[in-house]
Design a protein around this motif. Structure first.
Motif, mmCIF file in Angstrom:
data_model
loop_
_atom_site.group_PDB
_atom_site.id
_atom_site.type_symbol
_atom_site.label_atom_id
_atom_site.label_comp_id
_atom_site.label_asym_id
_atom_site.label_seq_id
_atom_site.Cartn_x
_atom_site.Cartn_y
_atom_site.Cartn_z
ATOM 1 N N SER A 22 1.752 -23.041 25.328
ATOM 2 C CA SER A 22 1.526 -24.382 24.825
ATOM 3 C C SER A 22 1.758 -25.356 25.962
ATOM 4 N N ASP A 23 1.443 -26.625 25.727
ATOM 5 C CA ASP A 23 1.647 -27.634 26.758
ATOM 6 C C ASP A 23 3.115 -27.779 27.119
ATOM 7 N N SER A 24 3.990 -27.341 26.220
ATOM 8 C CA SER A 24 5.422 -27.473 26.489
ATOM 9 C C SER A 24 5.960 -26.329 27.320
ATOM 10 N N GLY A 25 5.129 -25.320 27.591
ATOM 11 C CA GLY A 25 5.558 -24.213 28.419
ATOM 12 C C GLY A 25 6.021 -23.001 27.648
ATOM 13 N N HIS A 26 6.086 -23.083 26.314
ATOM 14 C CA HIS A 26 6.494 -21.944 25.509
ATOM 15 C C HIS A 26 5.316 -21.001 25.312
ATOM 16 N N SER A 331 -0.331 -37.551 23.655
ATOM 17 C CA SER A 331 0.754 -36.761 24.228
ATOM 18 C C SER A 331 0.994 -35.531 23.371
ATOM 19 N N ASN A 332 1.755 -34.581 23.904
ATOM 20 C CA ASN A 332 2.063 -33.344 23.200
ATOM 21 C C ASN A 332 3.418 -33.471 22.510
ATOM 22 N N GLU A 334 5.490 -31.224 21.123
ATOM 23 C CA GLU A 334 6.528 -30.305 21.596
ATOM 24 C C GLU A 334 7.112 -30.749 22.932
ATOM 25 N N LYS A 335 6.232 -31.122 23.837
ATOM 26 C CA LYS A 335 6.673 -31.543 25.166
ATOM 27 C C LYS A 335 7.570 -32.764 25.080
ATOM 28 N N ASP A 336 7.209 -33.710 24.222
ATOM 29 C CA ASP A 336 8.018 -34.925 24.080
ATOM 30 C C ASP A 336 9.375 -34.626 23.454
ATOM 31 N N ILE A 338 11.000 -31.732 23.662
ATOM 32 C CA ILE A 338 11.778 -31.038 24.689
ATOM 33 C C ILE A 338 12.338 -32.027 25.708
ATOM 34 N N GLY A 339 11.542 -33.013 26.061
ATOM 35 C CA GLY A 339 11.986 -33.979 27.056
ATOM 36 C C GLY A 339 13.096 -34.888 26.590
#
Length: 357
Positions: A22-26, A331-332, A334-336, A338-339
């Motif tokens: 995914s865009d979050s790296g998972h 924006s994604n 999951e990524k947001d 996580i950040g």
């Protein structure tokens, strides 16, 4: 809107399946990606689920070891649906004569504890407790009581009835009584109407009703009297499909979405709650995408709102929320998340969003 479901979702790993990120790296396998696109919720239940007794044994060892094994707790509770979590709670009490919720409360801390406890509750009891906490915190502002609108307008009629029953059992009074004694007019009138609703839960739409009630809503907005009995009656009794047809008819006849015109009536708490009710009825994924974005954008993080949005929708429509979030904020999700989070709290939220942790 479909009824809230305790359906057991499943996913299956394959040695030959290719993994993607995914865009979050998972990482997700191809079959996991298929799961995430076929189901509106993001909770992933393994194909082979241990018995409640085995899960309880693993949880007891996680609690009794040298320090708490938070990862084991996240993996078990985060990958069980509501019915399975209920079986675990009941079995844990039978085996160890103690409440699983109480044990989680004593073992964990901070935002991670709140997320884990809320997730461990039965959904109706969870919402009843959040509603009660919101009413106790109402003096802080309208932000605290938006959960009441979410429960009344973004869940199924059957779930709302279950929440009201749970509220009575927990607090020896009705949710309506507590709203009446806590919230002042004019917000009280709207909130009592919404939580007292008995909606039909089938896809029944009458076009002539949509047309006439769009006119009624427009007339009330035009004279800035949105708190009329007729308006509240429409919002609190019509089924969700009928209301969506009415909102669509309103836009077709008068040019603007009804939520935009509501805000022309003023910028008080009343208009804000009415707009929120319309969003939750018409497209709850937009409402919760906005809640999540507002919770994590800017200085600091509103962990309570972030937790509530993810925990309460993980078995309902988080896939839709993820898609809407991408459209609205470029924006994604999951990524947001996580950040803006860290540690076990982050892992708890991410597993509810369907990620491997």
């Amino acid at each position: 809107m479909s009824s809230f479901s305790f359906k057991s979702f499943s996913w299956k790993k394959s040695k030959s399946s290719k993994s993607s990120k995914s865009d979050s790296g998972h990482s997700f396998s191809s079959e996991e990606e298929r799961f995430l696109t076929e189901n509106m919720g993001t909770v992933r239940v393994p194909e082979i689920v241990p018995s409640p007794a085995d899960d309880c044994d693993t949880l007891k060892k996680a609690f009794d070891g040298w320090g708490t094994d938070e990862k084991a707790l996240i993996r078990i509770l985060g990958q069980r649906n509501a019915a399975q979590r209920k079986a675990i709670r009941e079995t844990y009490f039978e085996l160890y004569n103690e409440s699983l919720i109480d044990r989680i409360n004593s073992e964990l801390s901070g935002d991670f504890r709140k997320a884990a406890v809320l997730w461990a509750y039965d959904p109706a009891e969870r919402d009843a407790r959040m509603a009660h906490e919101a009413l106790r915190s109402y003096k802080k502002g309208i932000h605290e009581i938006q959960v009441l609108v979410e429960i009344a307008c973004a869940t199924s009629p059957h779930h709302l009835m279950a929440v009201r029953q749970a509220y009575c059992s927990l607090y020896d009074c009705s949710l309506e009584e507590d709203i009446f004694s806590t919230v002042s007019m004019p917000l009280r009138k709207l909130l009592v109407g919404l939580v007292s609703s008995f909606r039909h839960d089938k896809e029944v739409v009458e076009s002539f009703v949509a047309d006439s009630e769009a006119d009624l809503l427009h007339d009330a907005i035009k004279v800035k009297q949105i708190n009329r009995n007729g308006v509240i009656w429409i919002l609190s009794t019509r089924n969700f499909f009928q209301l969506r047809a009415t909102f669509a008819c309103y836009k077709q006849k008068y040019g603007n979405p009804i939520d935009q015109d509501i805000m022309k009536c003023g910028t008080s708490d009343l208009e804000s709650l009415f707009k929120m009710a319309v969003w939750c009825i018409d497209s709850p994924e937009k409402h919760f995408a906005k809640v999540i974005n507002k919770a994590i954008v800017g200085l600091g993080t509103d962990e309570d709102s972030l937790t509530r949005a993810i925990v309460s929708r993980a078995e309902i429509d988080t896939m839709k929320i993820r898609e809407e979030y991408s459209k609205m904020f470029k924006s994604n999700l999951e990524k947001d998340v996580i950040g803006d989070t860290s540690g076990d709290y982050k892992d708890m939220l991410m597993i509810l969003l369907g990620a491997k942790v």
